[in-house]
Every structure is written in C-alpha cells, then in structure tokens.
Design a protein around this motif. Structure first.
Motif, PDB file in Angstrom:
ATOM      1  N   PHE A 138     -26.013  19.297  22.603  1.00 34.89           N
ATOM      2  CA  PHE A 138     -24.984  20.291  22.297  1.00 34.89           C
ATOM      3  C   PHE A 138     -25.624  21.591  21.801  1.00 34.89           C
ATOM      4  CE2 PHE A 138     -21.548  16.994  21.862  1.00 34.89           C
ATOM      5  CZ  PHE A 138     -20.683  17.594  22.755  1.00 34.89           C
ATOM      6  N   ILE A 139     -26.608  21.489  20.927  1.00 31.54           N
ATOM      7  CA  ILE A 139     -27.280  22.676  20.397  1.00 31.54           C
ATOM      8  C   ILE A 139     -28.012  23.406  21.514  1.00 31.54           C
ATOM      9  CG2 ILE A 139     -29.120  23.464  18.853  1.00 31.54           C
ATOM     10  CD1 ILE A 139     -28.335  21.113  16.996  1.00 31.54           C
ATOM     11  N   ASP A 140     -28.696  22.667  22.374  1.00 33.11           N
ATOM     12  CA  ASP A 140     -29.431  23.277  23.476  1.00 33.11           C
ATOM     13  C   ASP A 140     -28.494  24.005  24.438  1.00 33.11           C
ATOM     14  OD1 ASP A 140     -32.071  23.536  24.814  1.00 33.11           O
ATOM     15  OD2 ASP A 140     -31.065  22.480  26.438  1.00 33.11           O
ATOM     16  N   ASP A 141     -27.300  23.469  24.650  1.00 33.49           N
ATOM     17  CA  ASP A 141     -26.322  24.111  25.539  1.00 33.49           C
ATOM     18  C   ASP A 141     -25.772  25.405  24.958  1.00 33.49           C
ATOM     19  OD1 ASP A 141     -26.533  22.235  27.506  1.00 33.49           O
ATOM     20  OD2 ASP A 141     -24.634  21.221  27.086  1.00 33.49           O
ATOM     21  N   ASN A 142     -25.566  25.441  23.656  1.00 35.47           N
ATOM     22  CA  ASN A 142     -24.854  26.559  23.032  1.00 35.47           C
ATOM     23  C   ASN A 142     -25.748  27.603  22.384  1.00 35.47           C
ATOM     24  OD1 ASN A 142     -21.738  25.802  23.039  1.00 35.47           O
ATOM     25  ND2 ASN A 142     -22.850  23.906  22.640  1.00 35.47           N
ATOM     26  N   ALA A 143     -27.050  27.320  22.282  1.00 35.59           N
ATOM     27  CA  ALA A 143     -27.963  28.286  21.666  1.00 35.59           C
ATOM     28  C   ALA A 143     -28.233  29.455  22.614  1.00 35.59           C
ATOM     29  CB  ALA A 143     -29.276  27.600  21.305  1.00 35.59           C
ATOM     30  N   PRO A 144     -28.488  30.661  22.089  1.00 34.98           N
ATOM     31  CA  PRO A 144     -28.890  31.789  22.935  1.00 34.98           C
ATOM     32  C   PRO A 144     -30.151  31.437  23.726  1.00 34.98           C
ATOM     33  CG  PRO A 144     -28.359  32.546  20.722  1.00 34.98           C
ATOM     34  CD  PRO A 144     -28.364  31.042  20.666  1.00 34.98           C
ATOM     35  N   ALA A 145     -30.251  31.926  24.940  1.00 42.14           N
ATOM     36  CA  ALA A 145     -31.348  31.540  25.835  1.00 42.14           C
ATOM     37  C   ALA A 145     -32.719  31.795  25.234  1.00 42.14           C
ATOM     38  CB  ALA A 145     -31.215  32.287  27.163  1.00 42.14           C
ATOM     39  N   ALA A 146     -32.868  32.904  24.495  1.00 45.77           N
ATOM     40  CA  ALA A 146     -34.176  33.260  23.940  1.00 45.77           C
ATOM     41  C   ALA A 146     -34.447  32.597  22.598  1.00 45.77           C
ATOM     42  CB  ALA A 146     -34.282  34.775  23.784  1.00 45.77           C
ATOM     43  N   GLN A 147     -33.494  31.792  22.092  1.00 41.66           N
ATOM     44  CA  GLN A 147     -33.659  31.203  20.760  1.00 41.66           C
ATOM     45  C   GLN A 147     -33.391  29.699  20.761  1.00 41.66           C
ATOM     46  OE1 GLN A 147     -31.055  33.365  18.131  1.00 41.66           O
ATOM     47  NE2 GLN A 147     -31.991  35.340  18.579  1.00 41.66           N
ATOM     48  N   LYS A 148     -33.488  29.058  21.904  1.00 38.91           N
ATOM     49  CA  LYS A 148     -33.168  27.637  21.989  1.00 38.91           C
ATOM     50  C   LYS A 148     -34.058  26.796  21.073  1.00 38.91           C
ATOM     51  CE  LYS A 148     -31.128  27.427  26.621  1.00 38.91           C
ATOM     52  NZ  LYS A 148     -29.818  26.907  26.166  1.00 38.91           N
ATOM     53  N   THR A 149     -35.356  27.052  21.088  1.00 38.11           N
ATOM     54  CA  THR A 149     -36.265  26.262  20.256  1.00 38.11           C
ATOM     55  C   THR A 149     -36.066  26.579  18.781  1.00 38.11           C
ATOM     56  OG1 THR A 149     -37.847  26.649  22.054  1.00 38.11           O
ATOM     57  CG2 THR A 149     -38.617  25.400  20.185  1.00 38.11           C
ATOM     58  N   ALA A 150     -35.723  27.819  18.460  1.00 41.32           N
ATOM     59  CA  ALA A 150     -35.473  28.188  17.067  1.00 41.32           C
ATOM     60  C   ALA A 150     -34.233  27.467  16.537  1.00 41.32           C
ATOM     61  CB  ALA A 150     -35.298  29.699  16.946  1.00 41.32           C
ATOM     62  N   TRP A 151     -33.200  27.342  17.378  1.00 45.51           N
ATOM     63  CA  TRP A 151     -32.000  26.615  16.959  1.00 45.51           C
ATOM     64  C   TRP A 151     -32.304  25.130  16.776  1.00 45.51           C
ATOM     65  CZ3 TRP A 151     -26.335  27.947  18.022  1.00 45.51           C
ATOM     66  CH2 TRP A 151     -26.116  29.319  17.799  1.00 45.51           C
ATOM     67  N   LEU A 152     -33.091  24.561  17.686  1.00 48.36           N
ATOM     68  CA  LEU A 152     -33.499  23.171  17.529  1.00 48.36           C
ATOM     69  C   LEU A 152     -34.311  23.001  16.244  1.00 48.36           C
ATOM     70  CD1 LEU A 152     -34.580  22.129  21.152  1.00 48.36           C
ATOM     71  CD2 LEU A 152     -32.603  21.282  19.867  1.00 48.36           C
ATOM     72  N   ALA A 153     -35.176  23.987  15.964  1.00 52.62           N
ATOM     73  CA  ALA A 153     -35.984  23.934  14.744  1.00 52.62           C
ATOM     74  C   ALA A 153     -35.094  23.944  13.506  1.00 52.62           C
ATOM     75  CB  ALA A 153     -36.953  25.110  14.705  1.00 52.62           C
ATOM     76  N   THR A 154     -34.014  24.725  13.541  1.00 51.24           N
ATOM     77  CA  THR A 154     -33.087  24.768  12.413  1.00 51.24           C
ATOM     78  C   THR A 154     -32.467  23.398  12.170  1.00 51.24           C
ATOM     79  OG1 THR A 154     -32.561  27.084  12.901  1.00 51.24           O
ATOM     80  CG2 THR A 154     -31.018  25.886  11.494  1.00 51.24           C
ATOM     81  N   PHE A 155     -32.103  22.713  13.265  1.00 49.19           N
ATOM     82  CA  PHE A 155     -31.520  21.372  13.147  1.00 49.19           C
ATOM     83  C   PHE A 155     -32.543  20.377  12.603  1.00 49.19           C
ATOM     84  CE2 PHE A 155     -30.784  17.202  15.218  1.00 49.19           C
ATOM     85  CZ  PHE A 155     -29.597  16.868  14.595  1.00 49.19           C
ATOM     86  N   TYR A 156     -33.750  20.382  13.161  1.00 53.17           N
ATOM     87  CA  TYR A 156     -34.760  19.411  12.738  1.00 53.17           C
ATOM     88  C   TYR A 156     -35.413  19.783  11.415  1.00 53.17           C
ATOM     89  CZ  TYR A 156     -34.140  17.035  17.129  1.00 53.17           C
ATOM     90  OH  TYR A 156     -33.585  16.328  18.156  1.00 53.17           O
ATOM     91  N   MET A 157     -35.200  21.004  10.965  1.00 57.93           N
ATOM     92  CA  MET A 157     -35.649  21.389   9.631  1.00 57.93           C
ATOM     93  C   MET A 157     -34.942  20.553   8.569  1.00 57.93           C
ATOM     94  SD  MET A 157     -34.909  25.035   7.790  1.00 57.93           S
ATOM     95  CE  MET A 157     -33.166  24.619   7.764  1.00 57.93           C
ATOM     96  N   CYS A 158     -33.767  20.048   8.895  1.00 57.50           N
ATOM     97  CA  CYS A 158     -33.000  19.250   7.944  1.00 57.50           C
ATOM     98  C   CYS A 158     -33.653  17.905   7.663  1.00 57.50           C
ATOM     99  CB  CYS A 158     -31.585  19.019   8.480  1.00 57.50           C
ATOM    100  SG  CYS A 158     -30.643  20.529   8.706  1.00 57.50           S
ATOM    101  N   ILE A 159     -34.596  17.479   8.511  1.00 50.82           N
ATOM    102  CA  ILE A 159     -35.269  16.198   8.269  1.00 50.82           C
ATOM    103  C   ILE A 159     -36.169  16.282   7.037  1.00 50.82           C
ATOM    104  CG2 ILE A 159     -36.899  14.528   9.204  1.00 50.82           C
ATOM    105  CD1 ILE A 159     -35.741  15.036  11.957  1.00 50.82           C
ATOM    106  N   PRO A 160     -37.180  17.177   7.022  1.00 48.21           N
ATOM    107  CA  PRO A 160     -37.996  17.257   5.802  1.00 48.21           C
ATOM    108  C   PRO A 160     -37.218  17.769   4.604  1.00 48.21           C
ATOM    109  CG  PRO A 160     -38.566  19.046   7.308  1.00 48.21           C
ATOM    110  CD  PRO A 160     -37.655  18.115   8.067  1.00 48.21           C
ATOM    111  N   THR A 161     -36.281  18.687   4.861  1.00 43.39           N
ATOM    112  CA  THR A 161     -35.487  19.216   3.749  1.00 43.39           C
ATOM    113  C   THR A 161     -34.633  18.119   3.137  1.00 43.39           C
ATOM    114  OG1 THR A 161     -35.372  21.361   4.868  1.00 43.39           O
ATOM    115  CG2 THR A 161     -33.826  20.974   3.068  1.00 43.39           C
ATOM    116  N   GLY A 162     -34.004  17.305   3.997  1.00 40.80           N
ATOM    117  CA  GLY A 162     -33.174  16.213   3.500  1.00 40.80           C
ATOM    118  C   GLY A 162     -33.977  15.183   2.737  1.00 40.80           C
ATOM    119  N   VAL A 163     -35.142  14.801   3.275  1.00 39.99           N
ATOM    120  CA  VAL A 163     -35.998  13.834   2.586  1.00 39.99           C
ATOM    121  C   VAL A 163     -36.433  14.389   1.225  1.00 39.99           C
ATOM    122  CG1 VAL A 163     -38.221  12.647   2.651  1.00 39.99           C
ATOM    123  CG2 VAL A 163     -36.805  12.735   4.710  1.00 39.99           C
ATOM    124  N   ALA A 164     -36.815  15.667   1.200  1.00 37.78           N
ATOM    125  CA  ALA A 164     -37.262  16.285  -0.055  1.00 37.78           C
ATOM    126  C   ALA A 164     -36.131  16.336  -1.081  1.00 37.78           C
ATOM    127  CB  ALA A 164     -37.785  17.685   0.234  1.00 37.78           C
TER     128      ALA A 164
END
Length: 516
Positions: free
Chosen positions: A149-175
């Motif tokens: 869903f994130i990959d479909d809706n993210a701006p074309a030039a920022q797809k990996t940055a949007w994915l990074a925002t989502f997966y940033m919640c893994i270390p942040t959540g653990v911390a």
C-alpha cells in the motif's frame, strides 16, 4: 447482454490520504515493536533470584523471576509470536485478493489486543507462551499489506524514503519498548506494561472494521472479484445441469431452474474458492522460490535479522553484565531510537538519491552491513563504556540503513499481484530462520561460555556473512517488475462488464473474466 452492476463510489479511494495511510501503518507497527522491546526490558523481563556465598538471597523480578524461567525458556518467549506469524501471514496475504484487507487487519489486531491483555493476566510459562503466539497474528494481519500500500501511494521519487519511514518504526518501537517496559515494570508491575499495550492497540483494531478500503495495484476490486467468483460458480452449476444453450448463451426454460442453479452454485462456490486459493498460492510460491534475486535478498535478510533479533532481546542484559550499566534499559533504548531513526531514514534517502534500483539496493545493503559489522565488533572489544557507546552507535546507524533497501527489493523483484505474498514469506523467513532461533540459541551459548562479551562477538560475526550474501546480489541479472501488471485491474473491469453474464463454455469464461 447482462452486465455486472458496480457503483463508481465503491471503487473510489477511502477518506484517508496517502500520508494518513502511512501514519496509520506506522503507529500500528510502532506499537507492535514496543511490545517486542518491553518484553526484552529488564523492567518486564526481570531476572532470577540470586543467593550470595554468605547465604543471603534476593527474590527474582519480572517474568523470569515470577515464573522461575531459565535462559532458554526466557528466550523462547521472545520467539513464541512466530507461531502465529508463520501460520497467519500466508493466509492473510492470500485472503487479501478476495476480502477487504482492512477488515482482515481489524481481525488480526483484535486478536493481538486480546493476546497482549492475556500476557498481563498469565499465571505460568505456558499461559504467557500461548499468548505470545497469538500476538504474532496481529503482525501477520498487516505486515504483508502495509508495504505494498505504501509503495503504491508514495510519490515516485520518494518511494524508498516512505518505506524507510515505515520501517523506522521497528528500531524506534523496540527502543521505546525498552524505556516503556523499564518505567512501567519498575514503577508498577510488569503486567501493567502488557495491559497498556492492549489499550493503545484497541482503537486501531476497531478502525480496521470501519475504514473504507483502497485497491492494490495488480488486483481487481474486491467487490468485482466476488462477483466474478459467483459467476464462475453459477456457470459450473449450469454446465453440470446440462442446461441447453444457443450460440453460447444460456436458455432458461422455467423458473425452477433459477432455484436449482442457485442451490448448486452455493455448494460449488465454496469448493471453487478453496481450490482457487490453494492453486494460486502454490503457483506463486514456486515463482518466489525460483527467483534468484528474491532468494538471495531474503537469505541475507535472515542472517541480518538473526543478529538484530538477539541484539534487541539480550542487549540490555548483555550491557548490564559487560559494562555494569545500572540504567541499561534507558541507555540501550536511547541509542537504538536515535540510531534507528537516523539510520533507517538515511538508507531510504540515500537509495532514492542513488536512483532506486535493485542493483543499487544490493550495493547499499552489502556496504552498509559490512561497515556496520566492523564498528559493532570493535565496540564489543573495548573495555571502556564510552568507547563502546561511540562505536556501537555508528555501527547501529549503518546496520539500520538496510531496512528500506531490503524491503524495496522484495517489493520490486516480483509482479504487483505477488507483493503481499512476497512480503509475507520474507517476514516469515526472517523470523523463523532469523530472530526466532537466535534468542534461545544465544541463551544456550551464554549458558555454555558464561561470558557476555564473547557471546556478543560471536553473534556480531554473523553480520559479515549477511554482507557477503548481499554482495552477490549486485552481480545478478535483476529486473524491476513493479509495473508489469499496471493495466491488470482496468482490463479486468472492462472484460467483466462487456462479456455475457453466463456463457456456455465455463473454461472460456474463466480465462476471459477471472485473472489472478
């Protein structure tokens, strides 16, 4: 000519914007990993009771102290969620093609909420272990759907940055879980930490039942899929009933046929759905296992997660024993949250800057992991606490830079319709072969060597293997398949609305109207 009725409003986007969608998934992911960090914190996990040589004994604390668990049993609790994740992930990924994905998320998160509350109410090892297994269902309900869903809706030039925002919640959540578990466990009781998690997740479980769904690229709308499945079932019943036809169209001779066809359709519909789901799942699994790019990517991810999983669970305890940190929960939580946010976001931004391709993703994966392994290994060799903090922080920044690129490869090396299954199998694999065995195995290793520094160095060495496997991916022939089925949904709707409702040849109708 009959047409399948459909309203434009049924296919229109839901009320939330792409940014709201990203925010919702980020918060859910955050809470899920807060739970991971909390159970690993000294405030919740606790320790066994000890006795000195003089005969003075102190009572245990937390889960380990209350239930008198050895290190192996304690490590099992961190991995027990994998049972629910393993069973539920492929199921949710397959059901998303025929059911409202947000309703599926609502079901999974409801189970997660009750399971978290059950952890707080547990009375022995087996009761809390079963509840930890059910917690995995919650992660399975959205982890295979969130990234597509994130990959479909993210701006074309920022797809990996949007994915990074989502997966940033893994270390942040653990911390945050380290800090949250330490504060609640030491202030109130470890059980209240689980009750609090259930309270925070409950609104999102409810939201899963009320949100209007978006459609994933590569999939026909859920309403249309159900209509087409019903048509196929009716066609099957007609064929079995030997109903006459003229020029491919069904001739209805009396009213009794309608009831007869409907009855047979209802019986065959369930069997058709089950067979279709199993057939589609087996075909797509074969494609994934034969995709060398996907396999290499996941193999590296497994070894990477083997280390990260053990770090996240045993980190506070190892830090307390090696460097005598009185505030190990807060210190490890602080390092992980800062380095996790900065590293994960940096990885996504760097890959977008390099031009997001599968080959460039492998370059970033191998380079960042190799350097991160060197810094982390060197950190555990130092006896100085401040030297350890400095080197380990740099190492964590580099290691966490892999989160967005590795999932970018999983999403773009397969066709759009296979992305949920790709993410589900990737998630299951990194857990069942990565952090699930790593926590108890590290516990067994520590029981054997009885030296946390040596244990940490052996564990960190596995990162060098992960870097080597990802390095192989740079030289593989990789093709971005994210746009291969870009017209699939539109063509399916068009075909379904222009073909006759009932055709004499069932197999011809299946080929024309129902596309995976």
């Amino acid at each position: 000519m009959a047409k399948i009725p459909r309203e434009d409003s049924e296919l229109s986007p839901s009320w939330f914007t792409p940014k709201r969608l990203l925010m919702i998934f980020c918060v859910i992911n955050m809470i899920n990993y807060v739970d991971r960090g909390a159970i690993a914190s000294n405030g919740v996990n606790g320790s066994l009771g000890t006795c000195t040589d003089s005969g003075i004994c102190s009572s245990g604390s937390g889960i380990q102290g209350d239930f008198n668990l050895n290190n192996f049993q304690d490590g099992v609790l961190s991995s027990a969620f994998m049972v629910g994740l393993l069973v539920a992930s492929p199921i949710f990924a397959s059901l998303a093609k025929s059911h409202n994905p947000f309703r599926l998320i609502g079901v999974g998160l409801s189970v997660w909420t009750f399971a978290a509350a059950g952890c707080g109410s547990s009375f022995d090892f087996w009761s809390i272990a079963i509840c930890r297994m059910l917690v995995g269902v919650g992660e399975a309900s959205f982890i295979s759907l969130a990234a597509p869903f994130i990959d479909d809706n993210a701006p074309a030039a920022q797809k990996t940055a949007w994915l990074a925002t989502f997966y940033m919640c893994i270390p942040t959540g653990v911390a945050l879980g380290y800090v949250y578990g330490g504060l609640v466990g030491n202030t109130l009781n470890w059980r209240y930490a689980f009750f609090g998690e259930a309270f925070f997740m409950l609104p999102f479980a409810v939201l899963g039942f009320v949100m209007k769904p978006l459609q994933l690229k590569g999939f026909a709308p859920v309403e249309l899929t159900k209509d087409l499945t019903s048509i196929d079932a009716v066609a099957c019943a007609i064929e079995d009933s030997k109903v006459p036809s003229v020029n491919g169209y069904v001739v209805v001779e009396d009213e009794g046929f309608g009831a007869q066809a409907s009855n047979k359709a209802s019986k065959s519909r369930g069997a058709f759905k089950i067979l279709d789901q199993f057939s589609r799942f087996s075909r797509e699994m074969k494609v994934l296992l034969l995709d060398k790019v996907y396999v290499v990517n996941v193999l590296g991810y497994i070894l990477y997660n083997f280390v990260i999983g053990a770090y996240s669970y045993w980190g506070p305890k190892a830090g307390y024993n090696i460097y005598h940190m009185n505030n190990a929960d807060l210190l490890f939580g602080g390092i992980t949250i800062v380095c996790g946010i900065f590293g994960t976001l940096s990885g996504g931004l760097i890959l977008d800057y390099m031009s997001a391709t599968i080959s460039n993703a492998f370059k970033l994966l191998s380079g960042a992991t190799l350097l991160g392994a060197m810094f982390c290994f060197s950190a555990f060799c130092l006896k100085s606490l401040y030297g350890f903090i400095a080197l380990f922080s740099v190492g964590e920044i580099l290691v966490f830079a892999t989160q967005a690129p590795v999932n970018y490869v999983c999403l773009h090396c397969v066709r759009p319709s296979m992305r949920p299954l790709s993410m589900a199998i990737s998630t299951v694999s990194i857990h069942i072969f990565g952090d699930v065995p790593s926590s108890p195995l590290v516990g067994v290793l520590q029981d054997h060597v009885n030296n946390w520094r040596e244990t940490a160095l052996i564990l960190t060495s596995v990162l060098f293997l992960a870097a080597g496997i990802w390095f192989i991916g740079i030289f593989m022939n990789s093709v971005d398949m994210s746009n291969e089925e870009g017209e699939n949904k539109g063509s399916t709707v068009e075909k379904a609305s222009t073909k006759p409702l009932l055709r004499g040849n069932r197999h011809e109708m299946l080929d024309d109207s129902v596309e995976a």
